[in-house]
Design a protein around this motif. Sequence first.
Motif, PDB file in Angstrom:
ATOM      1  N   PRO A 158       0.800  -1.230   0.000  1.00 20.29           N
ATOM      2  CA  PRO A 158       0.000   0.000   0.000  1.00 20.29           C
ATOM      3  C   PRO A 158       0.833   1.281   0.000  1.00 20.29           C
ATOM      4  N   SER A 159       2.117   1.170   0.306  1.00 17.17           N
ATOM      5  CA  SER A 159       2.961   2.373   0.331  1.00 17.17           C
ATOM      6  C   SER A 159       3.808   2.514  -0.931  1.00 17.17           C
ATOM      7  N   SER A 175       4.402   6.113  -1.993  1.00 20.42           N
ATOM      8  CA  SER A 175       5.343   6.800  -1.102  1.00 20.42           C
ATOM      9  C   SER A 175       6.771   6.339  -1.361  1.00 20.42           C
ATOM     10  N   HIS A 190      -2.484   7.012   6.166  1.00 19.77           N
ATOM     11  CA  HIS A 190      -2.990   5.779   5.551  1.00 19.77           C
ATOM     12  C   HIS A 190      -4.137   5.203   6.379  1.00 19.77           C
ATOM     13  N   ASP A 191      -5.258   4.915   5.714  1.00 20.24           N
ATOM     14  CA  ASP A 191      -6.417   4.388   6.439  1.00 20.24           C
ATOM     15  C   ASP A 191      -7.184   3.379   5.599  1.00 20.24           C
ATOM     16  N   GLU A 208      -6.196   4.532  10.964  1.00 19.56           N
ATOM     17  CA  GLU A 208      -6.034   5.978  11.136  1.00 19.56           C
ATOM     18  C   GLU A 208      -5.756   6.315  12.597  1.00 19.56           C
ATOM     19  N   ASN A 252      -2.216   4.956  13.511  1.00 19.55           N
ATOM     20  CA  ASN A 252      -1.167   5.757  12.869  1.00 19.55           C
ATOM     21  C   ASN A 252      -1.014   7.125  13.524  1.00 19.55           C
TER      22      ASN A 252
END
Length: 311
Positions: free
Chosen positions: A84-85, A88, A285-286, A292, A295
């Motif tokens: 998912p990153s 980034s 990120h959620d 959420e 994090n």
Amino acid sequence: MEPVNIIGVGMTKFGVLEESIVELAQTAAFEAMENSSTTESTFDHLVVGVQNPDEFVGQGHLSTLLADHLGIVPAGATRVESGPSSGSSAFESAFAMVAAGMADLVLVVGVEKMSQVDRNTASTILAKMLSYENEIRYGATPAALAALMTRRYMHDYGLTRDELSLIPVKAHRNGANNPLAHFQKEVSVEKVSNSRMVANPLRLYDCSATSDGAASLVIASDKVVRDHGLSDYAIQVIGVGHGTDYLAVQHRASLTSMNATRVAAQKAFTMAGITSKEVDVCEIHDAFSILELINMEDLGFVEKGQAINVV
């Protein structure tokens, strides 16, 4: 380390879209290039963040294909994947290139095209990011693991079902004001709390949908900023960080904290020379609503168990 700047941005709409993965990436990239006045410039590198396009759309070697379609050959082209990153990580790779003096102008694209397969197939593809030995072969899914984390957080900190529902309520309120968002309708706490169960206690609105879309950035050195007369518009990147944890959730120290987030945040804050208390705006990120809250706490914005109080 050389200064690194963001000089252009671009983004498509998100949702179930007709455009191909290449068309989505092109749209975002060309918008970022136009935004930075670099359409006619020579790019040193393209970095593409994408998760498993080989299975989602049957297309490999996407970075070189996009360099071709964007007209920036012979720039270097690299595909980056970190679950998912991925987007980034693509940004981090571009940052490192410019900071190291290896490049002056780098195009970053994050793109996904997930609607080309049915939901069950998409879930199977996404589950491959988990540990096969410890999770997948026993039937674990991303939603099931997030549910385990949610249940433990509720047990430890007294979070209620209706309190958790405030996360998707806020997200949908923001989406209703964003013309590029996948979902643009507000929902109530009651609707969230009574929606279809996915993995107890997570319900439908606690889980992010698979979506199509793309975003792009143009990363540049100070030299490029000066040459293009963008000193008044360039945004300097003052800190980045990256961390990992054990892949299998069962091997991690806690179900209610993610050490990778804590490590990455500390690296970024240290590089930037600031603390979490000095941050005014954050995007977190959620993929599941519980993330959420966790994090926000791991990033140091609130104490453990207190994140719901600032939602």
